[in-house]
Write a protein that holds these residues in place. Structure first.
Motif, mmCIF file in Angstrom:
data_model
loop_
_atom_site.group_PDB
_atom_site.id
_atom_site.type_symbol
_atom_site.label_atom_id
_atom_site.label_comp_id
_atom_site.label_asym_id
_atom_site.label_seq_id
_atom_site.Cartn_x
_atom_site.Cartn_y
_atom_site.Cartn_z
ATOM 1 N N PHE A 138 72.684 82.696 15.294
ATOM 2 C CA PHE A 138 71.256 82.624 15.567
ATOM 3 C C PHE A 138 70.409 81.626 14.976
ATOM 4 O O PHE A 138 69.100 81.935 14.823
ATOM 5 C CB PHE A 138 71.063 84.173 15.523
ATOM 6 C CG PHE A 138 71.771 85.016 16.410
ATOM 7 C CD1 PHE A 138 71.390 85.151 17.704
ATOM 8 C CD2 PHE A 138 73.069 85.499 15.752
ATOM 9 C CE1 PHE A 138 72.212 85.916 18.387
ATOM 10 C CE2 PHE A 138 73.539 86.609 16.528
ATOM 11 C CZ PHE A 138 73.284 86.721 18.038
ATOM 12 N N LEU A 139 71.049 80.719 14.095
ATOM 13 C CA LEU A 139 70.252 79.779 13.386
ATOM 14 C C LEU A 139 69.390 78.559 14.570
ATOM 15 O O LEU A 139 68.792 77.871 14.030
ATOM 16 C CB LEU A 139 70.804 78.920 12.516
ATOM 17 C CG LEU A 139 71.169 79.766 11.051
ATOM 18 C CD1 LEU A 139 72.172 78.804 10.232
ATOM 19 C CD2 LEU A 139 69.824 79.996 10.486
ATOM 20 N N GLY A 140 70.056 78.776 15.763
ATOM 21 C CA GLY A 140 69.453 77.775 16.576
ATOM 22 C C GLY A 140 69.820 76.406 16.603
ATOM 23 O O GLY A 140 71.038 76.120 16.023
ATOM 24 N N ASN A 142 68.747 71.853 16.575
ATOM 25 C CA ASN A 142 67.902 70.962 15.813
ATOM 26 C C ASN A 142 66.270 70.869 16.574
ATOM 27 O O ASN A 142 65.322 70.402 16.011
ATOM 28 C CB ASN A 142 68.239 69.556 15.893
ATOM 29 C CG ASN A 142 69.360 69.505 14.998
ATOM 30 O OD1 ASN A 142 69.963 70.382 14.463
ATOM 31 N ND2 ASN A 142 70.179 68.226 15.270
ATOM 32 N N GLU A 143 66.355 71.529 17.869
ATOM 33 C CA GLU A 143 64.972 71.745 18.867
ATOM 34 C C GLU A 143 64.132 72.635 18.173
ATOM 35 O O GLU A 143 62.960 72.603 18.431
ATOM 36 C CB GLU A 143 65.486 71.891 20.260
ATOM 37 C CG GLU A 143 65.948 70.687 20.645
ATOM 38 C CD GLU A 143 66.286 71.107 22.462
ATOM 39 O OE1 GLU A 143 65.789 72.134 22.517
ATOM 40 O OE2 GLU A 143 66.640 70.111 23.127
ATOM 41 N N VAL A 144 64.539 73.511 17.362
ATOM 42 C CA VAL A 144 63.523 74.667 16.832
ATOM 43 C C VAL A 144 63.787 74.882 15.375
ATOM 44 O O VAL A 144 64.874 74.401 14.682
ATOM 45 C CB VAL A 144 64.150 75.883 17.568
ATOM 46 C CG1 VAL A 144 63.965 76.095 19.061
ATOM 47 C CG2 VAL A 144 65.636 76.547 17.209
ATOM 48 N N ALA A 145 62.903 75.437 14.671
ATOM 49 C CA ALA A 145 62.697 75.612 13.181
ATOM 50 C C ALA A 145 63.856 76.575 13.143
ATOM 51 O O ALA A 145 63.778 77.816 13.864
ATOM 52 C CB ALA A 145 61.592 76.020 12.902
ATOM 53 N N PRO A 146 64.444 76.879 11.787
ATOM 54 C CA PRO A 146 65.293 77.757 11.583
ATOM 55 C C PRO A 146 64.709 79.224 11.493
ATOM 56 O O PRO A 146 63.529 79.178 10.895
ATOM 57 C CB PRO A 146 65.754 77.553 10.137
ATOM 58 C CG PRO A 146 65.699 75.814 10.061
ATOM 59 C CD PRO A 146 64.306 75.765 10.995
ATOM 60 N N PRO A 147 65.152 80.081 11.936
ATOM 61 C CA PRO A 147 64.411 81.592 12.232
ATOM 62 C C PRO A 147 64.414 82.043 10.641
ATOM 63 O O PRO A 147 65.720 82.094 10.055
ATOM 64 C CB PRO A 147 65.324 82.379 13.242
ATOM 65 C CG PRO A 147 65.995 81.482 14.041
ATOM 66 C CD PRO A 147 66.344 80.206 13.149
ATOM 67 N N VAL A 148 63.207 82.424 10.300
ATOM 68 C CA VAL A 148 63.416 82.995 8.747
ATOM 69 C C VAL A 148 64.172 84.354 8.682
ATOM 70 O O VAL A 148 64.459 84.656 7.565
ATOM 71 C CB VAL A 148 61.843 83.158 8.441
ATOM 72 C CG1 VAL A 148 61.176 84.366 9.364
ATOM 73 C CG2 VAL A 148 61.661 83.608 7.073
ATOM 74 N N THR A 149 64.025 85.111 9.705
ATOM 75 C CA THR A 149 64.757 86.459 9.550
ATOM 76 C C THR A 149 66.201 86.256 9.386
ATOM 77 O O THR A 149 67.023 86.941 8.666
ATOM 78 C CB THR A 149 64.584 87.058 10.836
ATOM 79 O OG1 THR A 149 65.262 86.516 12.045
ATOM 80 C CG2 THR A 149 63.326 87.843 10.984
ATOM 81 N N VAL A 295 65.598 87.110 21.217
ATOM 82 C CA VAL A 295 67.196 87.148 21.183
ATOM 83 C C VAL A 295 67.411 87.325 19.555
ATOM 84 O O VAL A 295 68.208 88.074 19.144
ATOM 85 C CB VAL A 295 67.984 86.114 21.772
ATOM 86 C CG1 VAL A 295 69.528 85.935 21.272
ATOM 87 C CG2 VAL A 295 68.036 86.148 23.073
ATOM 88 N N VAL A 296 66.764 86.311 18.590
ATOM 89 C CA VAL A 296 66.993 86.495 17.257
ATOM 90 C C VAL A 296 66.529 88.016 16.758
ATOM 91 O O VAL A 296 67.178 88.353 15.698
ATOM 92 C CB VAL A 296 66.257 85.283 16.597
ATOM 93 C CG1 VAL A 296 66.336 85.378 15.100
ATOM 94 C CG2 VAL A 296 66.887 83.883 17.070
ATOM 95 N N LEU A 297 65.286 88.177 17.226
ATOM 96 C CA LEU A 297 64.823 89.213 16.515
ATOM 97 C C LEU A 297 65.602 90.453 17.145
ATOM 98 O O LEU A 297 65.867 91.641 16.002
ATOM 99 C CB LEU A 297 63.239 89.601 17.233
ATOM 100 C CG LEU A 297 62.416 88.606 16.436
ATOM 101 C CD1 LEU A 297 60.953 89.021 17.232
ATOM 102 C CD2 LEU A 297 62.287 88.744 15.024
#
Length: 479
Positions: A138-140, A142-149, A295-297
């Motif tokens: 769920f880190l995604g 390179n297109e998105v910033a890494p999710p802080v959660t 999805v990440v949340l």
């Protein structure tokens, strides 16, 4: 969504995704090389027998549908290929759902192997690898910033790993409290490496300092992983350095390496640039898609809900070590070496092709790849690769209760089984299998520096008993 993006952790994400994928690569390669002989159709603990008595809901695995060695190899080779692509960073160049899907496939594939792996896959770093693979999915990309959660949940994983191990030691043997544990550990650990002999012979004040340092790293430092920067990065650096010392002095499969990788969740981009000043800044990214945020949340909430029992376990007087609280090996309890054995016992397996079982000169030893055998042989470095048979031999010498696999192992040696013999370093009967097999127990200790200079040996051993009397395929011959 600025609150959702941990934009200062791009380099950390690269290390996390590629490092965890590298550990999966090692795990799948190990399955290719070892699983058929240990657990295959003709293995020491055949999977078909296991799935016949254990239901899918108890131990989820694709091999409940059907098991064959060919299918196992197909899963392992596919896992190897997917892992290699993630190590190279290729899926991360695409949309965020692509590395997510591939990491979840790795998680499902390796979970399927572990859940039928029985005692050969009962190690804490198996669950650690499974959990880490699920979370970094769920880190995604390179297109998105890494999710802080997810970044903070990975810190919670490192906290459980380190703090849990520290509590196990404090609650365990007195040798951890009186600072004497490392008088013994470098000699009695499951699989010493080439450096272990030298470290064992360092002064006792040094070993007491090792224990003090261990307590500091595992009981104090983990709390600072959640501190503001640059404190969190410093805490991560301390964890990484302590794990590198363990890499230098022992063979613990990928446990230390994956811990190093996961600790980077607390290292921000500024810390990377402080060390590597030429690193560029992260470029601008498009807005994060709402589906990815949802999805990440959802995954974060799910993982936090599963954290209840592991958190309770940390503060429990009856703390469990290396325990999974669900069949999917997510959000586990970790910890190892609550007690340190003070004597090293080794099982030496020997064969004889003589007609007379009392002819001692006819007995020749089978040599394992990693565990001590021939006193003249220097311990080797194998980690992060995991020699599963060698590790089980260490537990056998400590008095493991389940010895079914060892009984079958003896039969396979008497049959001259090729896959089993390829697990060993030396087969003393290359032309034909022996008439009989026996297993003797020896007490091993390191040579002193003077003994080593005089003999060239790394070990001194003394026989202490007979584990298996001479046995042949037709029956047992008592010594």
């Amino acid at each position: 969504m600025d609150w959702f993006a941990a934009g200062d952790y791009e380099f950390a994400r690269q290390v996390l995704q590629r490092g965890v994928a590298a550990c999966y690569l090692v795990g799948f390669v190990g399955a290719i090389n070892q699983f058929p002989a240990l657990l295959g159709e003709h293995g020491l603990l055949p999977v078909p027998r296991f799935v016949a008595r254990i239901r899918f809901r108890q131990s989820p695995s694709v091999f409940h549908w059907r098991y064959s060695d060919r299918m196992l190899l197909a899963v392992a080779w596919a896992g190897t290929a997917v892992s290699a692509s993630l190590v190279a960073g290729l899926p991360q160049l695409g949309p965020p759902w692509l590395p997510m899907l591939l990491f979840l496939l790795l998680w499902a594939g390796y979970l399927s192997i572990v859940n039928v792996g029985q005692t050969f896959y009962s190690f804490g770093w198996e669950s650690l690898l499974i959990e880490a693979g699920f979370v970094v999915a769920f880190l995604g990309s390179n297109e998105v910033a890494p999710p802080v959660t997810i970044i903070f949940f990975l810190r919670w994983l490192v906290f459980r790993l380190e703090f849990g191990a520290g509590l196990i030691k404090i609650r365990g043997g007195a040798e951890w409290r009186d600072l004497t544990a490392l008088y013994y550990h470098h000699e009695t650990q499951p699989m010493p490496n080439p450096v272990s002999w030298f470290v064992h012979h360092l002064p006792k004040w040094f070993h007491r300092g090792e224990v003090r340092g261990n307590h500091f790293v595992q009981l104090v430092v983990p709390f600072f992983l959640f501190a503001p920067q640059p404190v969190a990065s410093v805490a991560a650096a301390i964890v990484i350095l302590s794990q590198l010392w363990l890499v230098l002095t022992g063979n613990f499969a990928w446990l230390n390496w994956i811990t190093i990788v996961l600790a980077f969740a607390a290292v921000d981009d500024n810390a990377f640039r402080f060390v590597f000043r030429w690193l560029p800044s992260a470029g601008a990214r498009p807005d994060t898609a709402i589906w990815f945020v949802v999805v990440v949340l959802a995954a974060t909430v799910f993982l936090l809900a599963l954290s209840y029992q592991p958190a309770r376990n940390l503060i429990s007087r009856r703390q469990l070590m290396n325990a999974s609280f669900n069949r999917y090996h997510l959000v586990n309890a970790y910890g190892a070496f609550g007690t340190v054995t003070k004597d090293r016992f080794e099982v030496v397996v020997e064969g004889s092709d003589a007609e007379d079982p009392f002819e001692e000169s006819a007995w020749r030893a089978y040599e394992f790849r990693g565990k001590p055998g021939d006193p003249r042989r220097m311990p080797r470095q194998f980690a992060p690769y995991h020699l599963r048979l060698d590790w089980l031999m260490w537990f056998l010498a400590l008095g493991a209760r389940d010895t079914r696999w060892f009984e079958t192992f003896i039969v396979r040696l008497l049959e001259g089984d090729g896959p089993t013999l390829r697990m060993l370093r030396v087969n003393p009967f290359p032309q034909a299998p022996p008439r009989r097999i026996r297993a003797r127990v020896f007490l091993y200790r390191y040579t002193t520096p003077a003994e080593r200079r005089a003999t060239g040996d790394w070990w001194v051993r003394t026989e202490v008993g007979l584990l298996v009397a001479p046995v042949g395929l037709a029956g047992h011959a008592r010594a």
